[in-house]
Design a protein around this motif. Sequence first.
Motif, PDB file in Angstrom:
ATOM      1  N   GLY A 160      -1.072   6.802 -12.130  1.00 33.77           N
ATOM      2  CA  GLY A 160      -1.803   5.855 -12.970  1.00 33.77           C
ATOM      3  C   GLY A 160      -1.557   4.380 -12.715  1.00 33.77           C
ATOM      4  N   ILE A 161      -1.096   4.031 -11.509  1.00 31.59           N
ATOM      5  CA  ILE A 161      -0.925   2.609 -11.172  1.00 31.59           C
ATOM      6  C   ILE A 161      -2.110   2.163 -10.314  1.00 31.59           C
ATOM      7  N   ALA A 162      -2.714   1.052 -10.687  1.00 32.59           N
ATOM      8  CA  ALA A 162      -3.832   0.498  -9.903  1.00 32.59           C
ATOM      9  C   ALA A 162      -3.267  -0.192  -8.670  1.00 32.59           C
ATOM     10  N   VAL A 163      -3.713   0.279  -7.496  1.00 36.26           N
ATOM     11  CA  VAL A 163      -3.193  -0.270  -6.236  1.00 36.26           C
ATOM     12  C   VAL A 163      -4.333  -0.740  -5.346  1.00 36.26           C
ATOM     13  N   VAL A 164      -3.954  -1.590  -4.378  1.00 40.74           N
ATOM     14  CA  VAL A 164      -4.930  -2.195  -3.470  1.00 40.74           C
ATOM     15  C   VAL A 164      -4.904  -1.470  -2.131  1.00 40.74           C
ATOM     16  N   ASN A 165      -6.036  -0.862  -1.767  1.00 43.27           N
ATOM     17  CA  ASN A 165      -6.165  -0.229  -0.450  1.00 43.27           C
ATOM     18  C   ASN A 165      -7.645   0.041  -0.194  1.00 43.27           C
ATOM     19  N   HIS A 166      -8.034   0.049   1.058  1.00 40.88           N
ATOM     20  CA  HIS A 166      -9.442   0.333   1.328  1.00 40.88           C
ATOM     21  C   HIS A 166      -9.729   1.823   1.410  1.00 40.88           C
ATOM     22  N   ASP A 167      -9.072   2.500   2.342  1.00 40.54           N
ATOM     23  CA  ASP A 167      -9.434   3.897   2.604  1.00 40.54           C
ATOM     24  C   ASP A 167      -8.892   4.838   1.537  1.00 40.54           C
ATOM     25  N   ALA A 168      -9.484   6.030   1.483  1.00 40.93           N
ATOM     26  CA  ALA A 168      -8.997   7.058   0.559  1.00 40.93           C
ATOM     27  C   ALA A 168      -7.637   7.581   0.984  1.00 40.93           C
ATOM     28  N   THR A 169      -7.369   7.494   2.294  1.00 38.47           N
ATOM     29  CA  THR A 169      -6.080   7.973   2.802  1.00 38.47           C
ATOM     30  C   THR A 169      -5.396   6.863   3.581  1.00 38.47           C
ATOM     31  N   ILE A 170      -4.077   7.018   3.709  1.00 37.88           N
ATOM     32  CA  ILE A 170      -3.330   6.074   4.544  1.00 37.88           C
ATOM     33  C   ILE A 170      -2.190   6.837   5.194  1.00 37.88           C
ATOM     34  N   THR A 171      -1.976   6.577   6.484  1.00 38.97           N
ATOM     35  CA  THR A 171      -0.902   7.276   7.203  1.00 38.97           C
ATOM     36  C   THR A 171       0.315   6.365   7.266  1.00 38.97           C
ATOM     37  N   ASP A 172       1.446   6.911   6.793  1.00 43.87           N
ATOM     38  CA  ASP A 172       2.676   6.126   6.774  1.00 43.87           C
ATOM     39  C   ASP A 172       3.797   6.974   7.359  1.00 43.87           C
ATOM     40  N   ASN A 173       4.433   6.472   8.395  1.00 43.88           N
ATOM     41  CA  ASN A 173       5.506   7.213   9.072  1.00 43.88           C
ATOM     42  C   ASN A 173       5.055   8.618   9.462  1.00 43.88           C
ATOM     43  N   GLY A 174       3.823   8.717   9.934  1.00 44.36           N
ATOM     44  CA  GLY A 174       3.304  10.013  10.380  1.00 44.36           C
ATOM     45  C   GLY A 174       2.816  10.901   9.251  1.00 44.36           C
ATOM     46  N   GLU A 175       2.966  10.456   8.005  1.00 43.72           N
ATOM     47  CA  GLU A 175       2.546  11.268   6.860  1.00 43.72           C
ATOM     48  C   GLU A 175       1.216  10.737   6.327  1.00 43.72           C
ATOM     49  N   LYS A 176       0.235  11.650   6.223  1.00 42.27           N
ATOM     50  CA  LYS A 176      -1.070  11.228   5.714  1.00 42.27           C
ATOM     51  C   LYS A 176      -1.078  11.343   4.188  1.00 42.27           C
ATOM     52  N   LEU A 177      -1.290  10.236   3.534  1.00 39.75           N
ATOM     53  CA  LEU A 177      -1.256  10.192   2.070  1.00 39.75           C
ATOM     54  C   LEU A 177      -2.671  10.012   1.529  1.00 39.75           C
ATOM     55  N   VAL A 178      -3.050  10.832   0.574  1.00 38.84           N
ATOM     56  CA  VAL A 178      -4.293  10.604  -0.168  1.00 38.84           C
ATOM     57  C   VAL A 178      -3.914   9.696  -1.340  1.00 38.84           C
ATOM     58  N   VAL A 179      -4.448   8.489  -1.345  1.00 39.52           N
ATOM     59  CA  VAL A 179      -3.962   7.468  -2.276  1.00 39.52           C
ATOM     60  C   VAL A 179      -3.997   7.971  -3.725  1.00 39.52           C
ATOM     61  N   GLN A 180      -5.128   8.564  -4.144  1.00 41.42           N
ATOM     62  CA  GLN A 180      -5.256   8.955  -5.558  1.00 41.42           C
ATOM     63  C   GLN A 180      -4.379  10.163  -5.916  1.00 41.42           C
ATOM     64  N   ASN A 181      -3.835  10.865  -4.893  1.00 41.95           N
ATOM     65  CA  ASN A 181      -2.966  12.020  -5.161  1.00 41.95           C
ATOM     66  C   ASN A 181      -1.492  11.700  -4.931  1.00 41.95           C
ATOM     67  N   THR A 182      -1.180  10.434  -4.683  1.00 41.76           N
ATOM     68  CA  THR A 182       0.184  10.036  -4.322  1.00 41.76           C
ATOM     69  C   THR A 182       0.758   9.126  -5.393  1.00 41.76           C
ATOM     70  N   THR A 183       2.048   9.331  -5.686  1.00 36.70           N
ATOM     71  CA  THR A 183       2.671   8.490  -6.722  1.00 36.70           C
ATOM     72  C   THR A 183       2.893   7.079  -6.183  1.00 36.70           C
ATOM     73  N   PHE A 184       3.023   6.158  -7.119  1.00 36.49           N
ATOM     74  CA  PHE A 184       3.181   4.764  -6.724  1.00 36.49           C
ATOM     75  C   PHE A 184       4.464   4.544  -5.921  1.00 36.49           C
ATOM     76  N   ASP A 185       5.552   5.227  -6.298  1.00 27.78           N
ATOM     77  CA  ASP A 185       6.822   5.060  -5.564  1.00 27.78           C
ATOM     78  C   ASP A 185       6.633   5.307  -4.065  1.00 27.78           C
ATOM     79  N   ARG A 186       5.867   6.347  -3.749  1.00 32.92           N
ATOM     80  CA  ARG A 186       5.638   6.665  -2.329  1.00 32.92           C
ATOM     81  C   ARG A 186       4.691   5.638  -1.703  1.00 32.92           C
TER      82      ARG A 186
END
Length: 259
Positions: free
Chosen positions: A66-92
């Motif tokens: 439930g944290i509003a964050v700034v990003n364009h794509d629905a997913t973002i790859t970080d350290n080889g891990e593909k994250l779906v922004v809306q399914n990922t916690t803010f800490d990550r």
Amino acid sequence: MNKRIFLIIALIVCVLSPSFSQTQIIGHRGFWKTDGSAQNSIAALQKADSLKLYGSEVDLWLSADGIAVVNHDATITDNGEKLVVQNTTFDRLRKVVLSNGEPMPTAEEYLDEFVKCKNTKLIIEFKTHATADQERILTQKVVDMVNDRGLQDRVEYIAFGINYLNVLNDIAPDAPAYYLNGDMAPNVVKAMGLSGIDYNLNVIKKYPEWVKECHDLGLKVNVWTVNKMEDINIMLDLNVDFITTDEPLLVKEIIESRK
Ligand code: MG
């Protein structure tokens, strides 16, 4: 003809002529094609403001917690891990580092920086989520943040999803809101009570008559993402109200050269 009368008539023609462009510039994801910047970074907002652009655009998502964050794509790859922004916690998500070294900003941080901006408006894009609930929560959170900071007159909203525009109409009926999806004619957009269209360049090229139709209906026209000289000139000839671009310096230069 008396010289003074001629000059007055010439001035009136100049002001009323459609070729006398009033087009303004919006930095797509801020102004990021410059040293120390990155798309959707705080620096991109600051740099858009320093160029005195009409607006600086930004994309918002809601994290899984439930944290509003700034990003364009629905997913973002970080350290080889593909994250779906809306399914990922803010800490990550916070561990994601932008190309200019900034962490992925929150909407709160973005708006706190925007408070300090002197020139530009903020054009907030709400990204399409899996559920209408997420979209309502995101909209409410962001509208509250904007209201808390007294930024109502400096913010405009854009969205592909009609759900967002309906939610905005409920909770911030006076806020300028534009439809992005390109599939509604001006009269339909007008009937929905929106401020205007914000359509892809190819849609406006296909339906150039929509610019005048919008203006006749009192709607504004924003076009994205216009980066090439030829396209910029075509849009200026059509007298669109806003050009959203990755190349704000080029658009500025072309507008100046046409004066
Ligand atoms: Mg966007």
